[in-house]
Design an enzyme around this catalytic site. Sequence first.
Site, PDB file in Angstrom:
ATOM      1  CG  ASN A 153     -35.788  94.874  64.694  1.00 40.89           C
ATOM      2  OD1 ASN A 153     -34.621  94.967  64.330  1.00 40.89           O
ATOM      3  ND2 ASN A 153     -36.506  95.908  65.111  1.00 40.89           N
TER       4      ASN A 153
ATOM      5  NE  ARG B  99     -46.694 104.437  67.206  1.00 38.38           N
ATOM      6  CZ  ARG B  99     -45.727 103.558  67.502  1.00 38.38           C
ATOM      7  NH1 ARG B  99     -45.998 102.267  67.554  1.00 38.38           N
ATOM      8  NH2 ARG B  99     -44.503 103.959  67.721  1.00 38.38           N
TER       9      ARG B  99
ATOM     10  CE1 TYR C 110     -43.025 103.907  75.458  1.00 39.22           C
ATOM     11  CE2 TYR C 110     -43.936 103.216  73.357  1.00 39.22           C
ATOM     12  CZ  TYR C 110     -44.112 103.658  74.650  1.00 39.22           C
ATOM     13  OH  TYR C 110     -45.370 103.845  75.129  1.00 39.22           O
TER      14      TYR C 110
ATOM     15  CG  ASP D  62     -46.818 100.605  70.755  1.00 39.55           C
ATOM     16  OD1 ASP D  62     -47.113  99.893  71.734  1.00 39.55           O
ATOM     17  OD2 ASP D  62     -46.030 100.249  69.853  1.00 39.55           O
TER      18      ASP D  62
ATOM     19  CG  HIS E 237     -43.082  99.099  72.820  1.00 42.12           C
ATOM     20  ND1 HIS E 237     -42.071  98.211  73.074  1.00 42.12           N
ATOM     21  CD2 HIS E 237     -43.152  99.217  71.482  1.00 42.12           C
ATOM     22  CE1 HIS E 237     -41.548  97.816  71.931  1.00 42.12           C
ATOM     23  NE2 HIS E 237     -42.188  98.400  70.945  1.00 42.12           N
TER      24      HIS E 237
ATOM     25  CD  GLU F 145     -49.115  98.884  68.993  1.00 36.78           C
ATOM     26  OE1 GLU F 145     -49.600  99.825  68.325  1.00 36.78           O
ATOM     27  OE2 GLU F 145     -48.012  98.387  68.746  1.00 36.78           O
TER      28      GLU F 145
ATOM     29  CD  GLU G 160     -45.397  95.426  68.439  1.00 30.82           C
ATOM     30  OE1 GLU G 160     -46.108  96.271  67.886  1.00 30.82           O
ATOM     31  OE2 GLU G 160     -44.278  95.682  68.914  1.00 30.82           O
TER      32      GLU G 160
ATOM     33  NE  ARG H   7     -50.835  97.060  66.483  1.00 40.84           N
ATOM     34  CZ  ARG H   7     -49.540  96.874  66.278  1.00 40.84           C
ATOM     35  NH1 ARG H   7     -48.833  96.053  67.024  1.00 40.84           N
ATOM     36  NH2 ARG H   7     -48.923  97.529  65.330  1.00 40.84           N
TER      37      ARG H   7
ATOM     38  CG  ASP I 183     -39.167  96.072  62.938  1.00 37.19           C
ATOM     39  OD1 ASP I 183     -39.491  97.116  63.534  1.00 37.19           O
ATOM     40  OD2 ASP I 183     -39.739  94.987  63.119  1.00 37.19           O
TER      41      ASP I 183
ATOM     42  CD  GLU J   7     -47.090  99.778  63.223  1.00 36.09           C
ATOM     43  OE1 GLU J   7     -47.153  98.538  63.397  1.00 36.09           O
ATOM     44  OE2 GLU J   7     -46.374 100.519  63.914  1.00 36.09           O
TER      45      GLU J   7
ATOM     46  CD1 TRP K 107     -37.047  99.654  75.061  1.00 38.35           C
ATOM     47  CD2 TRP K 107     -37.729  98.425  73.317  1.00 38.35           C
ATOM     48  NE1 TRP K 107     -37.099 100.471  73.943  1.00 38.35           N
ATOM     49  CE2 TRP K 107     -37.512  99.746  72.861  1.00 38.35           C
ATOM     50  CE3 TRP K 107     -38.187  97.465  72.397  1.00 38.35           C
ATOM     51  CZ2 TRP K 107     -37.715 100.140  71.534  1.00 38.35           C
ATOM     52  CZ3 TRP K 107     -38.383  97.847  71.088  1.00 38.35           C
ATOM     53  CH2 TRP K 107     -38.141  99.185  70.661  1.00 38.35           C
TER      54      TRP K 107
HETATM   55  C1  GCO Z   1     -44.971  98.965  66.440  1.00 39.85           C
HETATM   56  C2  GCO Z   1     -43.912  98.264  67.195  1.00 39.85           C
HETATM   57  C3  GCO Z   1     -42.529  98.404  66.690  1.00 39.85           C
HETATM   58  C4  GCO Z   1     -41.624  97.445  67.439  1.00 39.85           C
HETATM   59  C5  GCO Z   1     -40.649  96.881  66.496  1.00 39.85           C
HETATM   60  C6  GCO Z   1     -39.761  95.862  67.166  1.00 39.85           C
HETATM   61  O1  GCO Z   1     -46.030  99.118  66.998  1.00 39.85           O
HETATM   62  O2  GCO Z   1     -44.749  99.283  65.301  1.00 39.85           O
HETATM   63  O3  GCO Z   1     -44.050  98.392  68.559  1.00 39.85           O
HETATM   64  O4  GCO Z   1     -42.081  99.695  66.689  1.00 39.85           O
HETATM   65  O5  GCO Z   1     -40.969  98.078  68.484  1.00 39.85           O
HETATM   66  O6  GCO Z   1     -41.345  96.321  65.433  1.00 39.85           O
HETATM   67  O7  GCO Z   1     -38.998  95.239  66.210  1.00 39.85           O
HETATM   68 MG    MG Z   2     -46.133  98.240  68.861  1.00 46.10          MG
END
Ligand code: GCO
Ligand code: MG
Length: 404
Positions: free
Chosen positions: A37, A147, A159, A212, A214, A238, A264, A285, A318, A341, A404
């Site tokens: 992404n 979630r 987010y 999440d 993040h 997460e 991730e 994850r 993505d 997910e 972010w």
């Molecule tokens: C999730 C992720 C995504 C990411 C994204 C970034 O848990 O699915 O945090 O939302 O932000 O994949 O490219």
């Molecule tokens: Mg995530």
Amino acid sequence: MRITSADVIVTCPGRNYVTLKITTEDGTTGLGDATLNGRELSVASYLRDHVCPLLVGRDSGRINDIWQYLYRGAYWRRGPVTMTAIAAVDCALWDVLGKRVGKPVHQLLGGAARDGVMVYGHASGQSVDDLLDSVGGFLDQGYRAVRVQAAVPGLESTYGLHHPGTGHTYEPADAAVPTDNVWHTPAYLDFAPRMMKAVRERFGYGFHLLHDVHHRLSPLEAAQLGRSLEPYRMFWIEDPTPAEDQEAFRTIRQHTTTPLAVGEVFNTIWDCQYLITERLIDYIRMSVSHSGGITHLRRIFDLADLYGVRTGSHGAGDLSPVSFAAALHLDLTVPNFGIQEYMGHLEPASEVFRTSYTFADGYMHPGDAPGLGVEIDEEAAARYPYEARYLPVNRRLDGSMHDW
Ligand code: GCO
Ligand code: MG
């Protein structure tokens, strides 16, 4: 069967996807997802300029050797671009193998260890009331795990929320230059337990609740969050802290019993070895398409199993349907599967990718079509040319950069 060509297809049906198509001398084709992404063209170039020329003439059945050749042979190891490119080759080769022998990839991996793959959906809202409606919608559809994310009061943007009108998915990479967001941890720490309380009060405890963070907290803030959420019995929180500081997870763990998930942004077994072997996390994850493909992620899941860590693969929109299908095949087979997910894809993606996975009663199945069970319509793909888009960035109230 020799590889005769390897081609990269870049398309933007709702968001950018990079797909590798490998063809063998008998005309069999296999697909691998190479989408990273906001950095899509780097992987496209890595494949086109450096990997595809090395594949032509090789035996497509020697998946392990090709993996090692690309990993060790590059000298420059690891990293998201390299490992996404290797993943695309790996998945495409599993797809070719499955099609050649007429079996779904999960059978090549030893067969199903469960009947279906439990997935979690993404509920979200601009307010807690909106969120409750969204959670109700997922439960009505039969989801067993949801979630939840909602707008933090006082912040202009948060987010993980659906853009109005896009159904079940949101697209974080949404602008031609990165959008600046403002983040304020105290407002979030105050809000998060109130959000979970509202969800449990309305819907009870008969489903799994996920959230999440993040990568936004310090270890002690994450520990406070975990404690404040204990009454709501989370399935996991997460990415509580930025994942490169692995000792942080020990601090969080010392203070809370809320389960932790991370991965991730990882790409190899080396990124998570310490977290797993020190038992600092509960769920790993990583995604098939950012972590070297089925061949490598399977090894990671095996390591995790030794230490009681379960799987919870990244499945954001993505990652293309090719990646999602590969994840479902692997999920179906591993003993330590936890959850998958499922964000889904924006509508135009279904014109480009034809899939055979199905959803029923909160579980998904990859289907029994040979290979991964996904086909690409290249004419449809050509109707959606690449569009430069970036993920947002975050700043604190004083203007300094945050994660972010
Ligand atoms: C999730 C992720 C995504 C990411 C994204 C970034 O848990 O699915 O945090 O939302 O932000 O994949 O490219
Ligand atoms: Mg995530």
